[in-house]
Design a protein around this motif. Structure first.
Motif, short mmCIF file in Angstrom:
data_model
loop_
_atom_site.label_atom_id
_atom_site.label_comp_id
_atom_site.label_asym_id
_atom_site.label_seq_id
_atom_site.Cartn_x
_atom_site.Cartn_y
_atom_site.Cartn_z
N TRP A 183 34.84 -14.67 -50.39
CA TRP A 183 34.89 -14.37 -48.97
C TRP A 183 33.50 -14.10 -48.39
O TRP A 183 33.27 -14.32 -47.19
N GLN B 281 47.81 -14.90 -55.97
CA GLN B 281 47.45 -16.27 -56.30
C GLN B 281 48.70 -17.13 -56.13
O GLN B 281 49.76 -16.64 -55.76
N GLU B 282 48.57 -18.42 -56.42
CA GLU B 282 49.77 -19.26 -56.40
C GLU B 282 50.80 -18.74 -57.39
O GLU B 282 52.01 -18.80 -57.16
N SER C 149 47.06 -13.13 -46.70
CA SER C 149 47.59 -14.03 -45.67
C SER C 149 47.23 -15.47 -45.99
O SER C 149 46.28 -16.04 -45.46
N ASN C 150 48.00 -16.04 -46.88
CA ASN C 150 47.80 -17.40 -47.36
C ASN C 150 49.19 -18.03 -47.45
O ASN C 150 50.14 -17.38 -47.90
N ARG C 151 49.33 -19.26 -47.04
CA ARG C 151 50.66 -19.87 -46.96
C ARG C 151 51.38 -19.91 -48.30
O ARG C 151 52.61 -19.86 -48.33
N LYS C 152 50.63 -20.02 -49.37
CA LYS C 152 51.26 -20.08 -50.68
C LYS C 152 51.50 -18.69 -51.27
O LYS C 152 52.19 -18.56 -52.27
N ARG D 214 51.64 -15.35 -49.03
CA ARG D 214 52.30 -14.35 -48.20
C ARG D 214 53.83 -14.37 -48.32
O ARG D 214 54.44 -13.30 -48.42
#
Length: 328
Positions: A211, A293-294, A307-310, A312
């Motif tokens: 980041w 993580q995924e 806040s990540n689509r995979k 959250r």
């Protein structure tokens, strides 16, 4: 003819509808729509589950002290109250009645939201934007804190960074995002809360993502600020000694060294804490405290579902399910 029914407005409305249809059907917008729909469905399920488990006597209210040496400070808005309740419950059930939860409203909490929090945490405290402003302005008065006051006024996370440290009673601040869950007793965090009463060291998860380079080049940050930045510092859950003049003066110096773009950056507050960790010391929590993580380790003690689509949606489908053994 009603002004809103004029040919120009009707044409504009049709163009907007066609534009949205193009976005959804041709420009990949269907992925956004589907993701938001899924997240909303999971959030509603988790909210209903709270009420169901409360009625079954499975999720009982947690009594907490109105004041204590340790405050759990959470910035929360209307759309995140279900996550906030689950996050707080997952931590406070292990706190042995020694932590005071405080919700900082982002300005969108309603009276009904406050009642909902109090259903599960009867003694929880709330601070509203209009309450904290005079506290911060008075504590950080004078030209020596000019940049810090401006950061508080203008940055979305300025209040979270500073208002948490206005408490007279607290000696330690646990900053907690609404997307963090604890699946077992967080012994290391409880221990660091004791350490922080007599130490300037900051405690956080280890951040797996780069980041800092999104914020600015590391060498440039350290050259301008004159201190090391802890690139793996994550601000989703932090244990902090309550800031005093030394920490406030340090942050003021850092903000003066920031470029104008840095001061407005989304990660500006996390960078300030990471610089403080470089200056005053950093206690990195063990690997069992993980960023989402995924896939995460099945034995993770705590997960920050960023806040990540995979990631959250797994706060609900995986995290809440793991907490109480119910699935959506």
């Amino acid at each position: 003819m009603n002004k809103t029914d004029s040919p120009q407005n009707i044409l504009l409305s049709i163009r907007k509808q066609f534009g949205y249809a193009k976005y959804v059907l041709l420009d990949g917008g269907h992925r956004d729509v589907r993701y938001k729909w899924r997240l909303d469905r999971l959030n509603r399920w988790a909210g209903s589950l709270l009420d169901q488990l409360a009625s079954e006597g499975v999720l009982n209210p947690i009594n907490t002290p109105v004041e204590s040496d340790i405050e759990v400070q959470m910035l929360c808005g209307h759309s995140h109250i279900t996550m906030g309740i689950w996050s707080l419950w997952s931590l406070l059930r292990w706190a042995d009645g020694k932590m005071t939860p405080v919700i900082q409203s982002d300005g969108s909490l309603t009276p009904e939201d406050i009642l909902r929090f109090r259903k599960f945490f009867p003694q929880i405290r709330f601070t509203m934007p209009e309450d904290v402003k005079p506290w911060v302005e008075q504590r950080l008065a004078g030209s020596e804190y000019e940049f810090l006051r401006n950061f508080f006024r203008t940055h979305f996370f300025g209040s979270r960074l500073l208002a948490s440290h206005m408490s007279e009673q607290a000696k330690v601040i646990v900053g907690l995002d609404t997307d963090v869950l604890f699946f077992d007793r967080p012994t290391e965090i409880i221990e660091q809360c004791a350490v922080a009463q007599n130490s300037r060291v900051l405690t956080s998860f280890h951040d797996e993502f780069d980041w800092v380079s999104v914020f600015a080049p590391v060498k440039e940050i350290e050259a301008r600020c004159g201190t090391r930045i802890q690139c793996a510092f994550n601000a989703g859950m932090v244990v902090l000694p309550k800031f005093e003049d030394e920490q406030f003066r340090f942050m003021e110096r850092m903000l003066r060294a920031y470029t104008p773009e840095w001061r407005n950056h989304y990660f500006a507050d996390q960078a300030l804490l990471a610089l403080m960790a470089g200056e005053f010391g950093w206690h990195e929590l063990p690997f069992s405290y993980q960023l989402g993580q995924e896939t995460n380790s099945p034995d993770a003690l705590s997960i920050h579902y960023i806040s990540n689509r995979k990631v959250r949606p797994r706060f609900f489908s995986e995290g809440v399910s793991r907490l109480v053994g119910r699935r959506p």
